[in-house]
Design an enzyme around this catalytic site. Sequence first.
Site, mmCIF file in Angstrom:
data_model
loop_
_atom_site.group_PDB
_atom_site.id
_atom_site.type_symbol
_atom_site.label_atom_id
_atom_site.label_comp_id
_atom_site.label_asym_id
_atom_site.label_seq_id
_atom_site.Cartn_x
_atom_site.Cartn_y
_atom_site.Cartn_z
ATOM 1 N N ASP A 230 34.336 65.667 25.323
ATOM 2 C CA ASP A 230 33.479 64.949 25.921
ATOM 3 C C ASP A 230 33.904 63.968 26.154
ATOM 4 O O ASP A 230 33.788 63.089 25.580
ATOM 5 C CB ASP A 230 32.594 65.114 24.860
ATOM 6 C CG ASP A 230 31.654 66.111 24.423
ATOM 7 O OD1 ASP A 230 32.950 67.545 23.727
ATOM 8 O OD2 ASP A 230 30.655 66.357 23.455
ATOM 9 N N PHE B 229 33.035 60.758 16.421
ATOM 10 C CA PHE B 229 32.290 62.200 16.996
ATOM 11 C C PHE B 229 31.448 61.203 17.854
ATOM 12 O O PHE B 229 31.392 59.971 18.509
ATOM 13 C CB PHE B 229 31.467 63.420 16.418
ATOM 14 C CG PHE B 229 31.797 64.381 16.144
ATOM 15 C CD1 PHE B 229 33.539 64.380 15.826
ATOM 16 C CD2 PHE B 229 31.296 65.592 15.476
ATOM 17 C CE1 PHE B 229 34.249 65.229 14.787
ATOM 18 C CE2 PHE B 229 31.865 66.820 14.763
ATOM 19 C CZ PHE B 229 33.434 66.358 14.596
ATOM 20 N N SER B 230 31.005 62.306 19.410
ATOM 21 C CA SER B 230 29.680 61.641 20.498
ATOM 22 C C SER B 230 29.420 60.681 20.168
ATOM 23 O O SER B 230 28.598 60.548 19.741
ATOM 24 C CB SER B 230 29.687 63.266 21.460
ATOM 25 O OG SER B 230 31.087 63.653 21.496
ATOM 26 N N ASP C 142 25.860 62.906 18.500
ATOM 27 C CA ASP C 142 26.060 62.775 19.872
ATOM 28 C C ASP C 142 24.585 61.310 19.835
ATOM 29 O O ASP C 142 23.528 62.059 20.632
ATOM 30 C CB ASP C 142 25.706 64.069 20.258
ATOM 31 C CG ASP C 142 27.206 64.786 19.960
ATOM 32 O OD1 ASP C 142 27.867 64.933 18.823
ATOM 33 O OD2 ASP C 142 26.917 66.559 19.965
ATOM 34 N N GLU D 99 23.206 69.715 21.642
ATOM 35 C CA GLU D 99 23.756 68.555 21.410
ATOM 36 C C GLU D 99 23.753 67.851 22.354
ATOM 37 O O GLU D 99 23.439 67.820 23.263
ATOM 38 C CB GLU D 99 24.974 68.809 20.787
ATOM 39 C CG GLU D 99 25.956 70.173 21.629
ATOM 40 C CD GLU D 99 27.442 70.593 20.948
ATOM 41 O OE1 GLU D 99 27.657 70.819 19.415
ATOM 42 O OE2 GLU D 99 28.589 71.694 21.359
HETATM 43 C C1 FRU Z 1 30.921 68.930 21.862
HETATM 44 C C2 FRU Z 1 31.112 68.157 20.204
HETATM 45 C C3 FRU Z 1 29.831 67.448 20.076
HETATM 46 C C4 FRU Z 1 30.217 66.723 18.523
HETATM 47 C C5 FRU Z 1 32.154 66.564 19.268
HETATM 48 C C6 FRU Z 1 32.890 66.447 18.708
HETATM 49 O O1 FRU Z 1 31.254 69.324 22.486
HETATM 50 O O2 FRU Z 1 30.536 69.672 19.507
HETATM 51 O O3 FRU Z 1 28.833 68.039 19.408
HETATM 52 O O4 FRU Z 1 30.291 65.410 18.765
HETATM 53 O O5 FRU Z 1 32.324 67.378 20.568
HETATM 54 O O6 FRU Z 1 34.530 66.255 19.137
#
Ligand code: FRU
Length: 483
Positions: free
Chosen positions: A38, A97-98, A163, A213
Amino acid sequence: MLESIQKADEFVRLHAREVNPEFLPKYHVTPPVGWINDPNGFCHWRGQYHMFCQFYPYRPVWGPMHWGHWVSRDLVRWDWVGVALAPDSPFDDQGCFSGTALPDGDRLILMYTGVHKNADGVSVQEQCIAETTDGVHFTKWACNPVIGAKDLPEGSSPRDFRDPKIMRTDAGYRAIVANKGETNGRQLSFSSSDLKHWTCDGVFLEGIGDMPECPDYFELDGKNVMITCAIGMQPDGLRFPGTQPVVYITGRESDGRLVPEVLEAVDHGREFYAPETVLTPDGRRVIVGWLNMWGCETPTQKLGHGWCGMYTIPRELSVRGGYLYQKPLEELKSLRGEEFGVRGVQVDGEAEIDGLNGRHYELTLDITPTEGNVEIRLMRTGGEYFAVRYNPATRIIECDRTRGGHKLGDENTGDTGAIMRAEVPGARRDLHLDIFVDTCSVEVFVNGGAATLSMLNYPKGGAQGISFAGRFAIDELNKWELA
Ligand code: FRU
């Protein structure tokens, strides 16, 4: 060894030059080495665009997530700054994470999901903040996580809570965060006056799959727009082909909830996920997505090229009649080199046009179908090609990589996504296409961005050919080399 920014930066410095360039695109964003998924923290702050990525430097596969960082003045040419966040703290040692960014005067705030194990050894996801004042070095706040499992309403799972989309409001700040509830997935809305203490204001959106997400939320052309990746959504023919479509919802906000009016897929190709948007200083809403998909082993992984993952070209969004339109960013024109143009070509059977070829280009076509399919073959070497095909009777456009070269797709499910289709909205008889080809990707914009299809394709041959098949008229064709 614990992860650290220094270790990751040093690895990039030593190993970036070992990346095999064969499939590297010329004008798409890719990692210097290793893996990206992402785009994160896409923003404009102090005269520059910043874009971050979910980054694992050490191998071209998903691993403990870091954030990589680029800057740009025009959204087209990006400079790698370095690693901004590493999973090096008790609240994020399983991954950063994101998340998203919020320019806040002299500082830039990043809100992201810290993944770590709780006292029971369960991996949980909580929201953290890091800030920078120099645009290079980021300090994680000592009070992290700022939105934790304790802030979740009853019946929410802290294992799927991620996220955050951070925004400013009249009263302070707001964050919309994806979460799995007991019965369904939803997005929760939180508010704060100081970014440190947050209160859950309830469910913002639900009923969009099991886990919506990567929310991005903004106003555009008089509508409230949510873009989210709807894991577990019921497939619905061409409208939502897979179980994990990226969808947009246009509607209006009422009592702190989004009331959907239109729900559709953002892109109909196989490789488009987790997009984020930015508002440009002149008021355009621009989107960039991950031009890849979960479960898709790419040839650069299989062939040991040392990298995996790229981003789409930036696209300007607009909303008309509740529907989302995407057009290639105006600034991409600054990449245009040598131009090729023809008018009034009648295709009858299989045809090539003298002098028309390339591997990194933009191709625009105005086509009047006569009868049967319109077929455009890109990245062609003899019988190997990537086809863009339009059936004027059904108004269905498809991208077909069955003969494209290296196979790719999801080896677990057998879903290779070799043919992806979209119904072309509207009633126009003629067809306008704007196609971006770059080494291993094809992005198709149909009729002014009423539909888009984003696909990867890894040819085995030189793939310089462009040809046509069917019976139709090319009223006008233009091609620009892009570099
Ligand atoms: C989406 C995701 C997000 C998460 C990230 C982890 O592609 O699964 O929900 O934060 O990638 O790398």
